[in-house]
Design an enzyme around this catalytic site. Structure first.
Site, short mmCIF file in Angstrom:
data_model
loop_
_atom_site.label_atom_id
_atom_site.label_comp_id
_atom_site.label_asym_id
_atom_site.label_seq_id
_atom_site.Cartn_x
_atom_site.Cartn_y
_atom_site.Cartn_z
NE ARG A 50 -4.28 -1.47 1.39
CZ ARG A 50 -5.15 -1.83 2.51
NH1 ARG A 50 -5.39 -1.73 3.71
NH2 ARG A 50 -6.58 -2.24 2.00
N GLY A 101 -9.14 -9.52 -0.52
CA GLY A 101 -8.06 -9.88 0.32
C GLY A 101 -7.49 -11.23 -0.29
CE LYS A 114 -21.25 -15.79 7.52
NZ LYS A 114 -21.34 -14.72 8.55
N GLY A 122 -12.79 -4.46 0.68
CA GLY A 122 -14.09 -4.07 0.75
C GLY A 122 -14.45 -2.94 -0.30
P1 AMP Z 1 -13.52 -14.97 2.21
O1 AMP Z 1 -12.91 -13.80 3.05
O2 AMP Z 1 -15.10 -14.93 2.22
O3 AMP Z 1 -13.19 -14.61 0.80
O4 AMP Z 1 -13.08 -16.30 2.50
C1 AMP Z 1 -11.81 -16.62 2.34
C2 AMP Z 1 -11.53 -17.89 3.47
O5 AMP Z 1 -12.40 -19.02 2.92
C3 AMP Z 1 -10.11 -18.29 3.28
O6 AMP Z 1 -9.75 -18.09 4.63
C4 AMP Z 1 -10.30 -19.96 2.97
O7 AMP Z 1 -9.65 -20.77 3.55
C5 AMP Z 1 -11.76 -20.21 3.30
N1 AMP Z 1 -12.35 -21.09 2.62
C6 AMP Z 1 -12.59 -21.43 1.19
N2 AMP Z 1 -13.06 -22.61 0.94
C7 AMP Z 1 -13.24 -23.20 2.09
C8 AMP Z 1 -13.85 -24.47 2.44
N3 AMP Z 1 -14.40 -25.24 1.40
N4 AMP Z 1 -13.89 -24.80 3.80
C9 AMP Z 1 -13.49 -24.12 4.65
N5 AMP Z 1 -12.93 -22.81 4.38
C10 AMP Z 1 -12.77 -22.40 3.29
#
Ligand code: AMP
Length: 401
Positions: free
Chosen positions: A43, A356, A206, A379
């Site tokens: 950054r 991220g 999520k 974000g």
């Molecule tokens: P996000 O911040 O929503 O993009 O989520 C990223 C995180 O989701 C990372 O730390 C990944 O390790 C986790 N992740 C992705 N796929 C899976 C999965 N099948 N089971 C558990 N964690 C996951």
């Protein structure tokens, strides 16, 4: 009205021999073992180009400002910008004077001195008024500069005193920096008439965090490829079994809502998986969409990767947000790295990686240089894609009353 950048001739005229107040996003991660060491300087490195360009216009002073961490409106030296001042000074080969606070009485004196060309205001978030978007705080900050430069893309989705309200005091004297310019131009290639076929890959953990972006993307994409833990609520909503995979009831309801939309046919889901009985356990290939009771889905399987690669092969625009699995563990990183490799090999497509975790996956893969654009603001880039702009950019463009 177009957004004006510091490349505009009018900026050069306004900035010469004047004080330039510039807002950056120096909110860099620190080394866990050594709190004085910055673990990723991206950054700041991205801001250097803008600072150098401002210096070339021959200003009297540059007053830099940024937030850093979450000191919650109190002076807390754990969140001092001292390491940033030190790094900037090394990189610029110039003194960078860090003030005691952003409203320190000594600043007025500093501004009158011939020395101290570059001044860095201490962490803006030491003052609760910053996050409260306080008009008076914005006015006090604005008094330090004759011209305003905004280059904090990563904070442009926040309506804070230094990102939003401050624009009330710089009518026709507010300019975007070079990082903001690169980000906006890249994101506009996604939000404004993207070249078709446009394929988006959304992964991560999520659905609720990404529901808005999925809904926004479904209106413009040709295909939306879903991976990561994000896929299981969609599979469950379609009647497949997901075993012990991450999958909340709330996310299943959201997935059902999305699958009820007319554009649902654009959504592509995994047809096979890599799973295990525990989060760190032996990986096992599951050659079908259904996941057995005892298994946790942890990555997309090889057929899914092949299918996603086929969709990507003809794409002209690609947006990627969120990993395809628990990529931090090598055993479950094949899907995420496979997608990174595929994007790196696309010759004729505009590829944008935002958010991220997909950014860190691409950085770790060593393929970052092969992407058309990597967005620095997680974000902020998601909100830009959802809404086509951000509050900090609107205020810069149109000013505020
Ligand atoms: P996000 O911040 O929503 O993009 O989520 C990223 C995180 O989701 C990372 O730390 C990944 O390790 C986790 N992740 C992705 N796929 C899976 C999965 N099948 N089971 C558990 N964690 C996951």
């Amino acid at each position: 009205m177009a957004l004006k950048y510091i490349t505009d001739e009018s900026f050069k005229t306004l900035a010469k021999d004047k004080k330039v107040l510039a807002r950056f996003d120096f909110n860099v991660p620190m080394d866990k073992n050594d709190p004085t060491k910055i673990s990723d300087t991206t950054r700041i490195d991205e801001a250097l180009e803008t600072i150098k360009a401002i210096l070339e216009t021959g200003p009297k002073k540059i007053i830099l400002m940024s937030h850093f961490g979450r000191p919650k409106g109190k002076i807390d030296m754990t969140y001092s910008l001292e390491p940033v001042a030190k790094y900037l000074s090394e990189k610029m080969e110039m003194d960078v004077t860090l003030t005691e606070t952003a409203l320190d009485r000594g600043i007025k004196t500093l501004l009158g001195l011939n020395e101290s060309k570059i001044i860095l205001l201490q962490n803006l978030r030491f003052h609760p008024e910053e996050e409260a978007n306080d008009r008076e705080f914005a006015r006090l900050l604005s008094a330090y500069g004759d011209v305003f430069v905004f280059d904090a893309f990563g904070a442009a989705h926040r309506k804070h005193a230094s990102t939003y309200e401050i624009n009330a005091y710089f009518k026709n004297k507010a300019y975007g920096g070079l990082l903001l310019k690169r980000e906006v131009e890249a994101l506009d290639r996604i939000t404004q008439n993207p070249k078709k076929p446009f394929v988006a890959i959304v992964g991560g953990a999520k659905v609720s965090d990404k529901i808005k972006i999925i809904e926004a993307l479904l209106t413009s994409v040709d295909k939306l490829l879903i991976g990561g833990a994000m896929a299981y609520p969609f599979l469950k909503a379609q009647g497949f079994t997901v075993g012990k995979s991450l999958c909340s009831d709330e996310d299943v309801s959201l997935a059902k809502r999305i699958l009820g939309m007319p554009s649902r046919n654009k959504i592509v889901l995994p047809s096979d998986h890599i799973a295990s009985t525990t989060f760190g356990g032996e990986p096992k290939e599951i050659g079908q969409a259904n996941i057995g009771d005892e298994y946790i889905g942890l990555d997309i399987g090889p057929s899914t990767l092949q299918n996603y690669n086929d969709h990507l092969a003809t794409a002209k625009t690609v947006l990627w947000n969120g990993p395809m699995g628990l990529f931090e563990n090598k055993a479950y990183a094949k899907g995420t790295l496979g997608i990174a490799k595929t994007l790196a090999g696309l010759k004729d497509a505009f590829t944008l990686v935002g958010g991220g975790d997909s950014v860190s996956a691409v950085n770790h893969s060593g393929l970052a240089g092969k992407m058309s654009h990597i967005s620095t603001g997680g974000g902020a880039s998601l909100e830009y894609i959802e809404n086509g702009t951000l509050p900090g950019i609107q205020a810069l463009k149109f000013g505020i009353d």
